[in-house]
Design a protein around this motif. Sequence first.
Motif, short mmCIF file in Angstrom:
data_model
loop_
_atom_site.label_atom_id
_atom_site.label_comp_id
_atom_site.label_asym_id
_atom_site.label_seq_id
_atom_site.Cartn_x
_atom_site.Cartn_y
_atom_site.Cartn_z
N PHE A 1 0.83 -1.20 0.00
CA PHE A 1 0.00 0.00 0.00
C PHE A 1 0.87 1.26 0.00
CE2 PHE A 1 -3.65 -2.66 0.91
CZ PHE A 1 -4.70 -1.94 0.35
N ALA A 2 2.01 1.22 0.70
CA ALA A 2 2.91 2.37 0.71
C ALA A 2 3.48 2.62 -0.69
CB ALA A 2 4.04 2.15 1.71
N GLU B 1 0.80 4.12 -2.78
CA GLU B 1 0.60 5.51 -2.38
C GLU B 1 1.62 6.43 -3.04
OE1 GLU B 1 -1.38 8.21 -1.15
OE2 GLU B 1 -1.77 6.88 0.54
N ALA B 2 2.86 5.95 -3.11
CA ALA B 2 3.94 6.78 -3.63
C ALA B 2 3.96 6.85 -5.15
CB ALA B 2 5.27 6.24 -3.12
N ASN C 1 -6.45 4.88 5.77
CA ASN C 1 -5.91 6.22 5.51
C ASN C 1 -5.42 6.40 4.07
OD1 ASN C 1 -6.40 6.84 8.17
ND2 ASN C 1 -4.27 6.53 8.84
N PHE C 2 -5.35 5.36 3.28
CA PHE C 2 -4.85 5.41 1.91
C PHE C 2 -5.61 6.50 1.14
CE2 PHE C 2 -4.56 3.37 -2.42
CZ PHE C 2 -3.17 3.40 -2.51
N SER C 3 -4.89 7.29 0.38
CA SER C 3 -5.48 8.48 -0.23
C SER C 3 -6.21 8.22 -1.55
CB SER C 3 -4.39 9.53 -0.46
OG SER C 3 -3.48 9.08 -1.46
N LYS C 4 -6.09 6.99 -2.07
CA LYS C 4 -6.75 6.64 -3.32
C LYS C 4 -7.78 5.54 -3.04
CE LYS C 4 -2.17 7.47 -5.18
NZ LYS C 4 -0.95 6.92 -5.84
N SER D 1 -9.61 2.23 -2.57
CA SER D 1 -9.15 0.83 -2.50
C SER D 1 -10.37 -0.09 -2.49
CB SER D 1 -8.30 0.61 -1.25
OG SER D 1 -9.06 0.85 -0.08
#
Length: 699
Positions: free
Chosen positions: A38-39, A42-43, A86-89, A91
């Motif tokens: 997930f990180a 995110e990046a 908390n993921f910004s996209k 899911s």
Amino acid sequence: MSSPVQLSHEGAVAVIRVNNPPVNALGQAVRAGLLEAFAAAEADAEVKAVVLLCAGTTFIAGADIREFGKPPQAPLLADVTQAIENFSKPSLAVLHGSALGGGLEVALACHYRIARRDARLGLPEVKLGLLPGAGGTQRLPRVAGVAVALEMIVGGEPVTAAEAERTGILDQLFDGDLLAAGLAFAEQLQAQGAGPRRSGEATVCLTGGADNAALLEAKRREVQRSLPGLFSPLRCIAAIEAATVLPLVEGLKRERKLFQECLQSPQRLALVHKFFAERQAGKIKGLDTAVETRPISSVAVIGGGTMGVGIALSLAAAGLAVKLLELDADRLATALQRVASTLDKSVQRGSLSAQAMQQRLALIEGVTDYAALAKVDLAIEAVFEDIAAKQAVFEALDRVCKPGAILSSNTSSLDLNRIAAFTRRPQDVLGLHFFSPANVMRLLEVVRGAQSNAAVLASAMQLGKRLKKVAVVVGVCDGFVGNRMALQYIREAELLVEEGASVQQVDAALGEFGMAMGPFAMLDMSGLDIWQSMRQRQRASLSAGQLLPTLLDRLCAAGRFGQKSGAGFYLYPDGSRTPQPNLQLAELFDELADGVHEDIDPHSLLQRPLYALINEGARILEEGIAQRASDIDVIFLTGYGFPAHLGGPMFYADQLGLDKVLQGIREYQRRFGANWQPAPLLERLVAEGKTFTEWGQQG
């Protein structure tokens, strides 16, 4: 070693795939892999959405049992689920098979959820003495409402994908390929411009008109009534309540505190023991795991009484074709009417659909001629507990059944080797001891005869799984494991009454201990005549100085057989199943005690029946009738209502301390004589400083 979590890309969609066979359990490597994937997504500016799915036959099916009892390793699952939320996209979790425990908590942390129609979703932590500790108690009520959360978290039973969609847990159901369905749904989200939809931020189901306080209080009262003494269910309710009154961050802290309380409870050890004991029970010592089983698709049940009908219903529920045999048309009609009536009651309760009822009825064919059983794969005899009646059945089955058919007896206590000798194929004979009502009770004692073939035994265990029973292998002796031990427990209960205690006192003491019902209510429910026949055989083999009570004999002589006759140790007026005090017993008991009653030590009301149970369990272990102490625990947990949070009689004895148990037995031996001869295994374990559990792990 490669990570069990892989990240790939399908255009602007990042696909995170968990591949940790056999059930994609949430071990440390999976938790770390999810965080890393997930990180990375995110990046990556090119990634617009994430699809999370699993390889193999199931979604994440829960925690890694290899980590049970070990210090937690970072990252904690609660940290993983919070990072996913908390993921910004956007899911998407794509579920199939089982999404259980932490697996469902991961799915709830994702912003959207879809599932293949065969999926099951659940939070079963309460069955291990815990509660969902990674946000499940906070996110589920926000998504599906307090009523659904209470049912799933406090009850611990999974729901179907269809039910999960109806309650809002799932956004869509699908058939076919996981990845294709996930990518199609992700494409819809992008077309709609949909962003993250965090379940922890949802409030509609908490403020949507339901009286949450009333729901919570009603569930508390239900738990206190139906699950007295259990620690974790009330903590589950408290955690769900936190979701209704606290913001998510504070609710998660409250959940964690309650989770830690459950983790430190001694009940958790017993419930974890129960979990592993059930898994261990399916492993048969000395049996080659590669042995080829025999196919079972058609089954004969001989005898259309209460037990035979229950067995037929259990088989039909598993999709097996059943031939139910009675020897005349009238008795067969009565049996088939009982089948239909039982199914109809399930439909009326809402636990079975009308369509399913018709499907099961179609699977059960009534017959009156043994010739109709010529092609069945398995025959189960369920006639009256009389050796002559069993002989007639098995001689007939031996004549008509095809070579290779498995012949089994539902006997609860008779000598299976003697029954097998009535045939020319003893290698194909074994016992299948169902517990009444057979369509409800989970326990199945699989009785291994002296000549039972390995393939026959393995096939019976496989059948147990298909019937959703907990199958436990036992050896041949009078009463096998469960009833042989129960007779000692009942003996002491009866003797206590003969000494001056009341039936209600004894039942109340064991009920407060946590037994599903007291010994006298249990006797009435199962039928006093059945227990009397075992008692008569027991009486014929008494050692010098041993004594047995006579209450059963006297009640049976008066035609009082329990619920089925309307009277036993209790009264059952107008067909009621609720025990009412039987005041007529007072004269009988006065006669036995010659009108002189001792003062009964209240502690004895509990200790004497339980210590008798444990002592006989030790004898059974030493004789090899049970493979391991945990098998005995499984039998009493699933078949006799022993309190789950105490782990079964042998585990309970270990927790008490075997030295304390032996000391109590020796004191009873001093007071009451030969009935209380300590089991040699118990004496040896105390001398060696070992437990039943340690002894049972040998070999």
